[in-house]
Scaffold this motif. Structure first.
Motif, PDB file in Angstrom:
ATOM      1  N   THR A   4     -53.998  67.786  35.476  1.00 38.12           N
ATOM      2  CA  THR A   4     -53.666  67.342  36.830  1.00 38.12           C
ATOM      3  C   THR A   4     -52.173  67.105  37.047  1.00 38.12           C
ATOM      4  OG1 THR A   4     -54.097  65.050  36.203  1.00 38.12           O
ATOM      5  CG2 THR A   4     -55.935  66.270  37.187  1.00 38.12           C
ATOM      6  N   ASP A   5     -51.328  67.484  36.077  1.00 36.77           N
ATOM      7  CA  ASP A   5     -49.879  67.322  36.268  1.00 36.77           C
ATOM      8  C   ASP A   5     -49.408  68.196  37.424  1.00 36.77           C
ATOM      9  OD1 ASP A   5     -49.607  65.528  34.238  1.00 36.77           O
ATOM     10  OD2 ASP A   5     -48.700  66.923  32.825  1.00 36.77           O
ATOM     11  N   ARG A   6     -48.601  67.596  38.278  1.00 37.06           N
ATOM     12  CA  ARG A   6     -48.060  68.316  39.427  1.00 37.06           C
ATOM     13  C   ARG A   6     -46.814  67.604  39.899  1.00 37.06           C
ATOM     14  NH1 ARG A   6     -52.748  66.242  43.499  1.00 37.06           N
ATOM     15  NH2 ARG A   6     -52.059  64.091  43.497  1.00 37.06           N
ATOM     16  N   THR A   7     -45.987  68.334  40.641  1.00 36.23           N
ATOM     17  CA  THR A   7     -44.767  67.763  41.190  1.00 36.23           C
ATOM     18  C   THR A   7     -44.598  68.265  42.616  1.00 36.23           C
ATOM     19  OG1 THR A   7     -43.758  67.821  38.988  1.00 36.23           O
ATOM     20  CG2 THR A   7     -42.280  67.505  40.855  1.00 36.23           C
ATOM     21  N   PHE A   8     -44.422  67.333  43.537  1.00 31.47           N
ATOM     22  CA  PHE A   8     -44.139  67.694  44.926  1.00 31.47           C
ATOM     23  C   PHE A   8     -42.631  67.808  45.078  1.00 31.47           C
ATOM     24  CE2 PHE A   8     -48.239  65.512  45.190  1.00 31.47           C
ATOM     25  CZ  PHE A   8     -48.965  66.431  45.923  1.00 31.47           C
ATOM     26  N   HIS A   9     -42.189  68.801  45.848  1.00 32.26           N
ATOM     27  CA  HIS A   9     -40.760  69.044  46.056  1.00 32.26           C
ATOM     28  C   HIS A   9     -40.462  69.042  47.551  1.00 32.26           C
ATOM     29  CE1 HIS A   9     -40.547  70.424  41.845  1.00 32.26           C
ATOM     30  NE2 HIS A   9     -41.684  71.029  42.111  1.00 32.26           N
ATOM     31  N   GLY A  10     -39.550  68.175  47.974  1.00 36.25           N
ATOM     32  CA  GLY A  10     -39.048  68.209  49.342  1.00 36.25           C
ATOM     33  C   GLY A  10     -39.799  67.385  50.361  1.00 36.25           C
ATOM     34  N   THR A  11     -41.056  67.061  50.140  1.00 36.52           N
ATOM     35  CA  THR A  11     -41.839  66.322  51.123  1.00 36.52           C
ATOM     36  C   THR A  11     -42.807  65.400  50.403  1.00 36.52           C
ATOM     37  OG1 THR A  11     -41.766  68.206  52.641  1.00 36.52           O
ATOM     38  CG2 THR A  11     -43.414  66.560  53.093  1.00 36.52           C
ATOM     39  N   LYS A  12     -43.032  64.234  50.986  1.00 36.76           N
ATOM     40  CA  LYS A  12     -44.039  63.320  50.438  1.00 36.76           C
ATOM     41  C   LYS A  12     -45.350  63.573  51.174  1.00 36.76           C
ATOM     42  CE  LYS A  12     -40.902  59.790  48.945  1.00 36.76           C
ATOM     43  NZ  LYS A  12     -41.068  58.980  47.814  1.00 36.76           N
ATOM     44  N   TRP A  13     -46.427  63.595  50.400  1.00 38.39           N
ATOM     45  CA  TRP A  13     -47.755  63.825  50.961  1.00 38.39           C
ATOM     46  C   TRP A  13     -48.633  62.622  50.654  1.00 38.39           C
ATOM     47  CZ3 TRP A  13     -48.090  68.126  53.895  1.00 38.39           C
ATOM     48  CH2 TRP A  13     -47.131  69.116  53.690  1.00 38.39           C
ATOM     49  N   GLY A  14     -49.466  62.247  51.605  1.00 43.39           N
ATOM     50  CA  GLY A  14     -50.367  61.121  51.418  1.00 43.39           C
ATOM     51  C   GLY A  14     -51.725  61.567  50.917  1.00 43.39           C
ATOM     52  N   SER A  15     -52.330  60.739  50.113  1.00 37.07           N
ATOM     53  CA  SER A  15     -53.670  61.029  49.609  1.00 37.07           C
ATOM     54  C   SER A  15     -54.624  61.220  50.784  1.00 37.07           C
ATOM     55  CB  SER A  15     -54.141  59.878  48.716  1.00 37.07           C
ATOM     56  OG  SER A  15     -55.375  60.189  48.145  1.00 37.07           O
ATOM     57  N   GLY A  16     -55.415  62.260  50.736  1.00 37.23           N
ATOM     58  CA  GLY A  16     -56.376  62.561  51.793  1.00 37.23           C
ATOM     59  C   GLY A  16     -55.902  63.581  52.802  1.00 37.23           C
ATOM     60  N   GLU A  17     -54.588  63.858  52.844  1.00 37.04           N
ATOM     61  CA  GLU A  17     -54.083  64.862  53.793  1.00 37.04           C
ATOM     62  C   GLU A  17     -54.638  66.236  53.434  1.00 37.04           C
ATOM     63  OE1 GLU A  17     -49.893  64.893  55.397  1.00 37.04           O
ATOM     64  OE2 GLU A  17     -49.632  63.525  53.691  1.00 37.04           O
ATOM     65  N   ILE A  18     -55.001  66.999  54.458  1.00 39.95           N
ATOM     66  CA  ILE A  18     -55.438  68.376  54.254  1.00 39.95           C
ATOM     67  C   ILE A  18     -54.274  69.275  54.637  1.00 39.95           C
ATOM     68  CG2 ILE A  18     -57.011  70.193  54.995  1.00 39.95           C
ATOM     69  CD1 ILE A  18     -59.123  68.028  55.415  1.00 39.95           C
ATOM     70  N   VAL A  19     -53.907  70.164  53.711  1.00 47.06           N
ATOM     71  CA  VAL A  19     -52.745  71.024  53.898  1.00 47.06           C
ATOM     72  C   VAL A  19     -53.148  72.489  53.849  1.00 47.06           C
ATOM     73  CG1 VAL A  19     -51.158  69.319  52.923  1.00 47.06           C
ATOM     74  CG2 VAL A  19     -52.221  71.009  51.416  1.00 47.06           C
ATOM     75  N   GLU A  20     -52.359  73.304  54.505  1.00 51.22           N
ATOM     76  CA  GLU A  20     -52.502  74.744  54.364  1.00 51.22           C
ATOM     77  C   GLU A  20     -51.713  75.128  53.109  1.00 51.22           C
ATOM     78  OE1 GLU A  20     -52.404  78.552  57.257  1.00 51.22           O
ATOM     79  OE2 GLU A  20     -50.691  77.197  57.431  1.00 51.22           O
ATOM     80  N   ILE A  21     -52.321  75.903  52.233  1.00 47.47           N
ATOM     81  CA  ILE A  21     -51.669  76.309  50.986  1.00 47.47           C
ATOM     82  C   ILE A  21     -51.262  77.767  51.128  1.00 47.47           C
ATOM     83  CG2 ILE A  21     -51.921  76.549  48.490  1.00 47.47           C
ATOM     84  CD1 ILE A  21     -54.070  74.336  48.620  1.00 47.47           C
ATOM     85  N   CYS A  22     -49.949  78.024  50.978  1.00 44.25           N
ATOM     86  CA  CYS A  22     -49.399  79.350  51.230  1.00 44.25           C
ATOM     87  C   CYS A  22     -48.597  79.855  50.028  1.00 44.25           C
ATOM     88  CB  CYS A  22     -48.475  79.322  52.445  1.00 44.25           C
ATOM     89  SG  CYS A  22     -49.259  78.719  53.944  1.00 44.25           S
ATOM     90  N   CYS A  23     -48.354  81.147  50.031  1.00 41.94           N
ATOM     91  CA  CYS A  23     -47.493  81.765  49.026  1.00 41.94           C
ATOM     92  C   CYS A  23     -46.049  81.321  49.290  1.00 41.94           C
ATOM     93  CB  CYS A  23     -47.601  83.281  49.119  1.00 41.94           C
ATOM     94  SG  CYS A  23     -46.436  84.162  48.044  1.00 41.94           S
ATOM     95  N   PRO A  24     -45.322  80.900  48.258  1.00 46.98           N
ATOM     96  CA  PRO A  24     -43.934  80.490  48.464  1.00 46.98           C
ATOM     97  C   PRO A  24     -42.996  81.674  48.687  1.00 46.98           C
ATOM     98  CG  PRO A  24     -44.476  80.362  46.148  1.00 46.98           C
ATOM     99  CD  PRO A  24     -45.748  80.706  46.871  1.00 46.98           C
TER     100      PRO A  24
END
Length: 154
Positions: free
Chosen positions: A73-93
């Motif tokens: 479950t290791d991960r790192t967010f870059h540039g924006t803070k996200w809150g638990s429960g938010e639903i996001v669109e996942i796209c190709c960088p």
């Protein structure tokens, strides 16, 4: 192997038990539906290139790098803070194309398919939930995705 004397005059063979530690399953290829490689040497996890994704909502966007080790479950967010429960669109960088939906997750968001070959084959994919903090917000292997689907988990 060796011999151990338990009772004087009696020897018993003692075998050394060696537990095999399974090697981690690592995503070695990861692509968007247009074939772009999304593994990033700039984001390493245990020495392996991380999986780089673009996350978007109507209000904000940022990058997420994930460990390529299945179940990690290791991960790192870059540039924006996200809150638990938010639903996001996942796209190709690379091309900004949204990843296709594999199935509905138990949390009522969607599991998104990331392809482990450049040919968009759903039998060669891994999945991640689009809800930040979901229990399925880790990399799930294609085999586990198919098993969950077969037992009507969703």
């Amino acid at each position: 192997m060796g011999w151990k004397q338990l009772i004087p005059g009696h020897a018993r063979r003692v075998e050394k038990v060696v537990e095999e530690v399974p090697l981690p399953q690592v995503v070695e290829q990861c692509h968007c539906s247009r074939g772009h490689n999304i593994l990033s040497e700039d984001h390493l996890y245990s020495g392996y290139p991380g999986i780089l994704l673009k996350l978007k909502t109507a209000e904000k966007e940022g990058l997420l790098s994930l460990s390529p080790i299945i179940g990690d479950t290791d991960r790192t967010f870059h540039g924006t803070k996200w809150g638990s429960g938010e639903i996001v669109e996942i796209c190709c960088p690379v091309c900004d194309e949204p990843f296709p939906i594999y199935n509905q997750c138990g949390c009522n968001a969607h599991l998104i398919a990331l392809f482990t070959s450049p040919d968009n084959d759903f039998s060669n994919c891994i999945g991640i939930c689009q809800r930040i903090g979901c229990l399925n917000a880790e990399i799930i292997s294609g085999r586990e995705l198919r098993m969950l689907d077969r037992v009507n988990y969703f």
